[in-house]
Design an enzyme around this catalytic site. Structure first.
Site, PDB file in Angstrom:
ATOM      1  N   GLU A 129      24.106  11.960  36.018  1.00 51.84           N
ATOM      2  CA  GLU A 129      24.405  10.571  36.388  1.00 51.84           C
ATOM      3  C   GLU A 129      25.692  10.554  37.194  1.00 51.84           C
ATOM      4  OE1 GLU A 129      23.217   7.272  36.181  1.00 51.84           O
ATOM      5  OE2 GLU A 129      25.103   6.989  37.280  1.00 51.84           O
ATOM      6  N   ILE A 149      11.417   1.170  41.244  1.00 47.96           N
ATOM      7  CA  ILE A 149      11.320   0.499  39.940  1.00 47.96           C
ATOM      8  C   ILE A 149      12.157  -0.781  39.979  1.00 47.96           C
ATOM      9  CG2 ILE A 149      11.447   0.791  37.452  1.00 47.96           C
ATOM     10  CD1 ILE A 149       9.549   2.763  38.840  1.00 47.96           C
ATOM     11  N   VAL A 190      24.008  14.105  42.210  1.00 52.04           N
ATOM     12  CA  VAL A 190      23.075  15.038  42.827  1.00 52.04           C
ATOM     13  C   VAL A 190      23.163  14.850  44.344  1.00 52.04           C
ATOM     14  CG1 VAL A 190      20.646  15.636  43.114  1.00 52.04           C
ATOM     15  CG2 VAL A 190      21.542  15.112  40.840  1.00 52.04           C
ATOM     16  N   LYS A 234      11.181 -13.369  40.851  1.00 56.09           N
ATOM     17  CA  LYS A 234      10.270 -13.960  39.886  1.00 56.09           C
ATOM     18  C   LYS A 234      10.669 -15.401  39.614  1.00 56.09           C
ATOM     19  CE  LYS A 234       8.298  -9.883  38.407  1.00 56.09           C
ATOM     20  NZ  LYS A 234       8.867  -9.402  39.698  1.00 56.09           N
ATOM     21  N   HIS A 275       9.215  -9.331  30.636  1.00 56.97           N
ATOM     22  CA  HIS A 275       8.208 -10.241  31.178  1.00 56.97           C
ATOM     23  C   HIS A 275       6.864 -10.042  30.496  1.00 56.97           C
ATOM     24  CE1 HIS A 275      10.775 -11.384  34.581  1.00 56.97           C
ATOM     25  NE2 HIS A 275      11.131 -10.122  34.621  1.00 56.97           N
ATOM     26  N   CYS A 304      40.036  -7.753  19.939  1.00 61.40           N
ATOM     27  CA  CYS A 304      39.560  -8.766  20.882  1.00 61.40           C
ATOM     28  C   CYS A 304      39.329 -10.048  20.127  1.00 61.40           C
ATOM     29  CB  CYS A 304      38.279  -8.283  21.546  1.00 61.40           C
ATOM     30  SG  CYS A 304      37.372  -9.577  22.402  1.00 61.40           S
TER      31      CYS A 304
HETATM   32  C1  LIG Z   1      19.215  -9.232  39.502  1.00 60.60           C
HETATM   33  C2  LIG Z   1      18.136  -8.434  38.838  1.00 60.60           C
HETATM   34  C3  LIG Z   1      17.426  -8.984  37.786  1.00 60.60           C
HETATM   35  C4  LIG Z   1      16.419  -8.255  37.153  1.00 60.60           C
HETATM   36  N1  LIG Z   1      15.773  -8.801  36.087  1.00 60.60           N
HETATM   37  C5  LIG Z   1      14.852  -8.081  35.435  1.00 60.60           C
HETATM   38  C6  LIG Z   1      14.220  -8.599  34.280  1.00 60.60           C
HETATM   39  O1  LIG Z   1      14.544  -9.679  33.795  1.00 60.60           O
HETATM   40  N2  LIG Z   1      13.241  -7.869  33.689  1.00 60.60           N
HETATM   41  C7  LIG Z   1      12.871  -6.657  34.177  1.00 60.60           C
HETATM   42  O2  LIG Z   1      11.970  -6.058  33.605  1.00 60.60           O
HETATM   43  N3  LIG Z   1      13.483  -6.117  35.248  1.00 60.60           N
HETATM   44  C8  LIG Z   1      14.463  -6.793  35.881  1.00 60.60           C
HETATM   45  N4  LIG Z   1      15.103  -6.246  36.956  1.00 60.60           N
HETATM   46  C9  LIG Z   1      14.728  -4.910  37.376  1.00 60.60           C
HETATM   47  C10 LIG Z   1      15.345  -3.821  36.467  1.00 60.60           C
HETATM   48  O3  LIG Z   1      16.718  -4.061  36.309  1.00 60.60           O
HETATM   49  C11 LIG Z   1      15.129  -2.450  37.099  1.00 60.60           C
HETATM   50  O4  LIG Z   1      13.776  -2.292  37.333  1.00 60.60           O
HETATM   51  C12 LIG Z   1      15.564  -1.301  36.212  1.00 60.60           C
HETATM   52  O5  LIG Z   1      16.861  -1.512  35.685  1.00 60.60           O
HETATM   53  C13 LIG Z   1      15.536  -0.016  36.987  1.00 60.60           C
HETATM   54  O6  LIG Z   1      16.045   1.034  36.222  1.00 60.60           O
HETATM   55  P1  LIG Z   1      16.329   2.453  36.848  1.00 60.60           P
HETATM   56  O7  LIG Z   1      16.744   3.323  35.732  1.00 60.60           O
HETATM   57  O8  LIG Z   1      15.176   2.846  37.662  1.00 60.60           O
HETATM   58  O9  LIG Z   1      17.476   2.223  37.892  1.00 60.60           O
HETATM   59  P2  LIG Z   1      19.125   2.094  37.731  1.00 60.60           P
HETATM   60  O10 LIG Z   1      19.397   1.325  36.532  1.00 60.60           O
HETATM   61  O11 LIG Z   1      19.555   1.650  39.008  1.00 60.60           O
HETATM   62  O12 LIG Z   1      19.528   3.573  37.407  1.00 60.60           O
HETATM   63  C14 LIG Z   1      19.630   4.565  38.380  1.00 60.60           C
HETATM   64  C15 LIG Z   1      20.800   5.450  38.045  1.00 60.60           C
HETATM   65  O13 LIG Z   1      20.794   6.558  38.910  1.00 60.60           O
HETATM   66  C16 LIG Z   1      22.107   6.896  39.250  1.00 60.60           C
HETATM   67  N5  LIG Z   1      22.090   7.658  40.483  1.00 60.60           N
HETATM   68  C17 LIG Z   1      21.755   7.218  41.707  1.00 60.60           C
HETATM   69  N6  LIG Z   1      21.864   8.216  42.598  1.00 60.60           N
HETATM   70  C18 LIG Z   1      22.272   9.301  41.932  1.00 60.60           C
HETATM   71  C19 LIG Z   1      22.567  10.640  42.318  1.00 60.60           C
HETATM   72  N7  LIG Z   1      22.463  11.034  43.571  1.00 60.60           N
HETATM   73  N8  LIG Z   1      22.981  11.499  41.357  1.00 60.60           N
HETATM   74  C20 LIG Z   1      23.104  11.104  40.063  1.00 60.60           C
HETATM   75  N9  LIG Z   1      22.834   9.856  39.664  1.00 60.60           N
HETATM   76  C21 LIG Z   1      22.422   8.972  40.582  1.00 60.60           C
HETATM   77  C22 LIG Z   1      22.769   5.544  39.379  1.00 60.60           C
HETATM   78  O14 LIG Z   1      24.177   5.631  39.255  1.00 60.60           O
HETATM   79  C23 LIG Z   1      22.121   4.765  38.248  1.00 60.60           C
HETATM   80  O15 LIG Z   1      22.879   4.807  37.042  1.00 60.60           O
HETATM   81  C24 LIG Z   1      16.103  -6.961  37.597  1.00 60.60           C
HETATM   82  C25 LIG Z   1      16.836  -6.385  38.656  1.00 60.60           C
HETATM   83  C26 LIG Z   1      17.851  -7.101  39.257  1.00 60.60           C
HETATM   84  C27 LIG Z   1      18.635  -6.471  40.343  1.00 60.60           C
END
Ligand SMILES: Cc1cc2nc3c(=O)[nH]c(=O)nc-3n(C[C@H](O)[C@H](O)[C@H](O)COP(=O)(O)OP(=O)(O)OC[C@H]3O[C@@H](n4cnc5c(N)ncnc54)[C@H](O)[C@@H]3O)c2cc1C
Ligand SMILES: Cc1cc2nc3c(=O)[nH]c(=O)nc-3n(C[C@H](O)[C@H](O)[C@H](O)COP(=O)(O)OP(=O)(O)OC[C@H]3O[C@@H](n4cnc5c(N)ncnc54)[C@H](O)[C@@H]3O)c2cc1C
Lengths: 599, 418
Positions: free
Chosen positions: A119, A426, A260, A340, A137, A491
């Site tokens: 990470e 995602i 990475v 949404k 959802h 806190c």
């Molecule tokens: C405003 C908003 C509201 C949302 N509301 C909802 C909701 O209500 N319900 C729902 O189901 N979904 C919702 N989503 C979508 C949901 O948040 C995402 O689908 C989900 O969090 C994606 O998870 P992830 O682990 O794929 O990505 P992330 O949480 O983005 O994790 C990716 C990780 O990879 C790391 N990373 C990136 N590049 C590198 C690299 N080169 N080397 C090492 N680490 C790296 C990043 O630092 C990060 O920690 C919402 C999204 C947003 C933006």
């Protein structure tokens, strides 16, 4: 196909002024290149191309003012990482510790596999997983037939088990879709149809009276109400930390602050990755890097999608503000595509939450909040909570959705290299779908590595940390007698004890930054925003970790809290003298107290 | 769980709590003083500049020196002290508190004096857009880092808000070698005392920009800069006047508000006028037997008045315990022309104290005015004042005789009359 694409482009952009080139790869992937008039146009064009028949996906290299989403290798970091030698070795390397990467890590920790998670942030969950609505959802807001729809409904059902094992806050209380007039009635029907096709359990229309009975604080009476009882609420960060902690308990190694920067592929087979802190060797790379997953794919030589960042801004209100407990999708006054809805809901900790909006941007790290963002959020929320003032907002923040141009999840083994799994695009409902995504990746992993053997000692339970303020006086008394730090409240806004902060620092994934502590125990998240407890938290972090004051961070390597100590400067001869004499000149003029009064 | 019975429990040992405890003890009551931190004096401990005590002691003292005068007396008194003890809740006048040594405590007093002080307004209460980097903090936090912990909170600072703590910290930072680039104030006039403009800003060539605000902050991890913009008379940004300033510290001095967390839990009504509890002439809240003193009741400008208000609250609590509390239906005291905030907001005609002070803050600066308390058309008391400014509290003190002029039934009004 090239002709068809040319037509699509020419219909939308003046190609005499902006010559845009579309190349079609053998695998059906279209690459767009050239200078676009503006980013909105570039984005819309890529979407149109993606919709065209037989297009597998779109790589968008269009640029605006010299900026684009094209991947540029970080040469210096690659060289640095290679020079540093081996950092770690494992069977499985997961890139990214968001809810997806952490969920997969936890799922795979059941097996006899050596797993590392890399990470780049200084804490887990540095992307979308920490800045979202926390809604699980039901599945009536996703297009039927997509992978998203399938995994959303499956993931929703699996959350009850996750919540029981991992002990995060979880409220399955349902949500509503509302219509106020003929125009939104249509939208509501569409979600009803989608819900039916996606097989959302228990979804039905209910009478406005029943609705007003269920949500006593809502004053505006809707015409129609669609109720989805399976919708649930979580805190995305808490889910992610629970998954990561449980994975770590079961032997997964997390390397934080480790980015990475390249993927090593030999003869079409993955050998590991290069990070800024050295090489990590492994047989399988699982790409769960959120909005950067397209870049990781490019590093592996298998990019077939661009992830275009779509920013969403959310506003949080004080717990005491009235409003509905469940999500209401009050049709926003301006209809925005690809969100949404952006409505009104409450977080699991009880704060009203409004938003998000949706804005296509070019910088994947731009988390700034602009007045227009809040205009939208306030407008959409005011449909159901009229009369709310902007000044009532206690915090606002942005999250970035990692979307591809097909607007669906991409979860598959690489067709080009062995030992690489894409978990990309995602976007919402990624949090809701997370358990189903983890399951699906578990199967893909078995396809890659052959039959997996289960460990005998896997422990699915992650114990919830102590939340002092929620305990009975007897339990509080017992805890304090065991560890007096629980009797020391640090806190005051959220009643958080020193014991809880020390716990957070000492748990399987240590919290050593201000934001890491805030996300785990809510210290500094209350009304004073850390003004009062900040200095104390600084002391505690220093004591527990041995860091110097200027080494303590908020979040990110340049985010120091204090720049150094004053004592350093005090060696300068006349410094203390100046200060002492200033103390004298600080005397107040005689006018004070007199207050210019005469009766 | 340890249970403590006492006549009067005072929560908070800042100048208000100290004065209240001493006064109640002097009047013969058994007092328990509860303080969260492990020393006495409250916020005064970090206010190492002087300017405290001119009204009460006719002397310029530093914050700790002012506190020391009370602490010495307290040590000689029979007030019992619970240090390192945080009150978590008040329910039916039963106080629950915790401390590392004693565990959970239940304190059952006859009357309570709330003296938890005030807190600073934060970034979330002003309209600032942009990112959320480190390096944005309130003036009080900066004061604590520098004065108590000995840390340098940054190297190039911009200050938003010209409240007193902000101006005092501008000077302190300057003396500690931090480059102070300017103080920006949204309003057309200074938020703090005039003397501080001279002694803290002008004397050190620190520029003050009125009708200007910080609109946006930059920086993904640490603060890298701010965008300031001029505002019109309706406080709306004027386009084209934006200016970006590189800095790594933004200090917010945008006001104080009474600490209401516990007061709310205790069930007392909060006044929209003072933003603290609704109080009557003896500083009693809407819950009989619960009193409030110092900045928890209204944000005072001078610590001397904090102490005065606390002694009044203590006397009120003692009268309440002795069964002599006024019991008439309270009259409302209304904040009239150019009155922004006011204490007390209720008055009972059967009050028998020696005198009664009204404390008020004005909305805008005016000169040659009269501060007038009326009941209907009748003037109860009126005094001339050369200037009134939002930063400086106005007091109006009524003698025993003045008080006899007040009649039941009609609400009282206080106006600043030009
Ligand atoms: C405003 C908003 C509201 C949302 N509301 C909802 C909701 O209500 N319900 C729902 O189901 N979904 C919702 N989503 C979508 C949901 O948040 C995402 O689908 C989900 O969090 C994606 O998870 P992830 O682990 O794929 O990505 P992330 O949480 O983005 O994790 C990716 C990780 O990879 C790391 N990373 C990136 N590049 C590198 C690299 N080169 N080397 C090492 N680490 C790296 C990043 O630092 C990060 O920690 C919402 C999204 C947003 C933006
Ligand atoms: C950051 C800051 C800086 C200031 N600087 C100045 C200045 O330079 N000059 C000036 O004239 N005025 C200043 N003031 C105003 C100052 O608050 C008053 O002058 C005066 O100190 C108020 O006295 P008080 O007793 O009402 O509150 P405080 O001095 O704040 O005392 C309140 C006490 O209550 C305790 N407490 C609170 N909650 C609990 C609980 N739940 N349980 C137990 N104990 C509790 C606190 O620990 C504290 O000791 C400042 C205020 C703040 C917030």
């Amino acid at each position: 196909m090239v002709k068809r694409l040319k037509r699509i482009i020419a219909e939308y952009v003046d190609t005499s002024q902006f010559p845009i080139n579309a190349t079609v790869r053998e695998d059906g992937v279209v690459i767009l290149e050239g200078e676009a008039p503006d980013w909105k146009t570039a984005d819309e064009l890529a979407h149109r191309v993606a919709k065209s028949k037989k297009v597998r996906n779109v790589i968008n290299h269009l640029s605006c003012d010299g900026k684009s989403l094209a991947y540029i290798p970080k040469k210096e970091l690659i060289d640095q990482g290679r020079a540093l030698g081996t950092l770690d070795e494992a069977d499985v390397i997961i890139v990214g510790a968001g809810v997806i990467g952490s969920g997969i890590a936890r799922e795979l920790s059941k097996y006899n596999l050596d797993i590392v998670v890399l990470e780049k942030g200084d804490d887990i969950s540095q992307g979308a997983s920490k800045a979202n609505n926390g809604m699980i959802h039901s599945g009536n807001a996703v297009v039927p037939g997509t992978l998203k729809a399938k995994l959303n409904v499956e993931g929703n059902a699996m959350y009850s088990d996750w919540a029981a094992d991992l002990q995060f806050e979880f409220k399955r209380i349902g949500s509503f879709g509302l219509s106020y007039n003929k125009k939104d009635r249509h939208t509501l029907w569409l979600s009803w149809i989608a819900g039916r096709l996606n097989k959302v359990p228990g979804m039905r229309f209910i009478s406005p009276d029943t609705f007003l009975e269920m949500e006593k604080d809502v004053e505006v009476r809707p015409r129609r109400v669609l109720y989805a009882p399976t919708t649930a609420y979580v805190d995305g960060f808490e889910v992610t930390i629970a998954l990561a902690e449980n994975a770590a308990m079961n032997g997964v190694r997390f390397h934080l602050s480790t980015e990475v920067v390249d993927v090593d592929v030999e003869d079409g087979v993955v050998r590991g990755v290069v990070t800024d802190r050295g090489l990590v060797k492994g047989r399988l790379v699982i790409n769960a890097a959120g909005v950067f997953a397209d870049e990781i794919a490019a590093m592996a030589g298998d990019q077939f999608y661009t992830l275009h960042p779509r920013k969403g801004v959310i506003a949080i209100f004080d717990k005491e503000k009235k409003g509905p407990d469940r999500s209401l999708n009050g049709r926003p006054y301006v209809h925005q595509k690809n969100t949404k809805g952006g409505g009104v809901q409450r977080t699991v900790s009880g704060n009203p939450l409004w938003g998000p909006n949706a804005v296509e941007i070019l910088d994947k790290t731009d988390l700034s909040v602009q007045p227009e963002d809040l205009d939208y959020v306030m407008g959409s929320g005011s449909v159901v909570c009229p009369g709310t003032k902007r000044s009532e907002i206690i915090a606002s923040f942005a999250g970035i959705r990692p979307a591809d141009y097909k607007e669906d999840f991409i979860i598959e083994r690489s067709r080009v290299v062995r030992g690489f799994i894409h978990v990309a695009g995602i976007q919402s409902p990624g949090l809701a779908a997370a358990p189903a995504i983890a399951k699906m990746v578990e199967e893909l992993t078995a396809d890659e590595l052959g039959k997996l053997s289960r460990r005998g000692d896997w422990n699915p339970i992650r114990e919830k940390p102590v939340v002092f303020s929620k305990l009975s006086p007897e339990e509080q008394e017992r805890l304090i007698s065991e560890n007096p730090l629980y009797g020391h409240i640090v806190c005051r806004c959220e009643t958080i004890s020193e014991g809880e902060i020390v716990d957070a620092i000492r748990r399987p994934i240590p919290a050593v930054t201000f934001d890491a502590i805030k996300r785990r125990v809510r210290a500094t998240a209350g009304r004073c925003q850390g003004g009062f407890c900040g200095p104390r938290i600084l002391e505690i972090i220093m004591r527990e970790t041995g860091l110097r004051p200027e080494e303590v961070r908020k979040q990110g390597k340049d985010s120091y809290i204090v720049a150094g100590t004053i004592r350093d400067r005090c060696d300068e001869a006349d410094c203390c003298e100046t200060r002492a004499s200033a103390g004298v000149s600080e005397g107040i003029a005689q006018e004070t107290g007199a207050h210019h009064e005469s009766d | 769980m340890k249970v403590i019975e006492t006549d009067i429990a005072v929560i908070g040992a800042g100048p208000a709590g100290l004065a209240a405890a001493l006064e109640a003890s002097r009047l013969g009551k058994q007092v328990t003083l509860i303080e969260r931190s492990d020393d006495l004096g409250g916020i005064l401990q970090q206010c190492i500049h002087d300017g405290f005590g001119l009204v009460r002691f006719k002397k310029q003292l530093s914050g700790p020196q002012y506190a020391e005068r009370f602490i010495e007396k307290l040590k000689a008194s029979d007030v019992s002290l619970l240090l390192d003890t945080t009150v978590l809740s008040i329910e039916n006048k039963v106080i629950r508190a915790v401390s590392p040594r004693e565990g959970v405590l239940e304190i059952r007093p006859g009357a309570i004096v709330l003296a938890m002080g005030c807190r600073e307004r934060t970034r979330s209460q002003v309209e600032i857009y942009g990112t959320r980097p480190s390096g944005v903090m309130t003036a009080g936090t900066v004061q604590r880092y520098i004065n108590l912990e000995g840390y340098l909170p940054g190297r190039r600072a911009v200050i938003l808000g010209s409240g007193d703590i902000g101006m005092i910290m501008a000077r302190r930072m300057h003396l500690e070698g931090i480059e102070v680039l300017g103080v920006y104030e949204l309003m057309p006039e200074v938020g703090g005392l005039a003397r501080n403009v001279y002694q803290c800003l002008i004397d050190y060539d620190i520029p003050l920009h009125l009708s200007t605000t910080v609109r946006e902050v930059f920086g993904k991890e640490r603060l890298e800069g701010v965008r300031v913009v001029k505002v019109d008379k309706n406080r709306r940004p004027i386009e084209g006047t934006e200016e970006d300033i590189a800095c790594d510290l933004l200090v917010l001095s945008v006001g104080l508000i009474p600490e209401n967390e516990l007061s709310r839990k205790a069930g007392v009504l909060i006044s929209p006028v003072t933003q603290g509890p609704v109080l009557d002439e003896s500083m009693m809240t809407s819950v009989p037997g619960i009193f409030a003193a110092g900045n928890v009741s209204i944000v005072f400008d001078l610590v001397d008045y904090v102490s005065d208000s606390a002694e009044a609250a203590a006397r009120g609590a003692v009268r309440y315990l002795d069964g002599q509390a006024p019991s008439a239906e309270p009259l409302d005291v209304i904040a009239g022309e150019n009155v922004a905030s006011l204490l007390p907001t209720q008055y009972r005609v059967d009050y028998v104290g020696d005198e009664l002070s009204f404390y008020l803050r004005v909305r805008k600066m005016e000169s040659n005015v009269r501060v007038t308390l009326r009941q209907g058309k009748r003037v109860i008391k009126s005094k001339k004042q050369l200037v009134v400014r939002p930063a400086e509290m106005v007091t109006l003190t009524l003698s025993r005789e003045d008080l006899t002029l007040i009649e039941p039934d009609t609400p009282l009004e206080i106006h600043i009359e030009t």
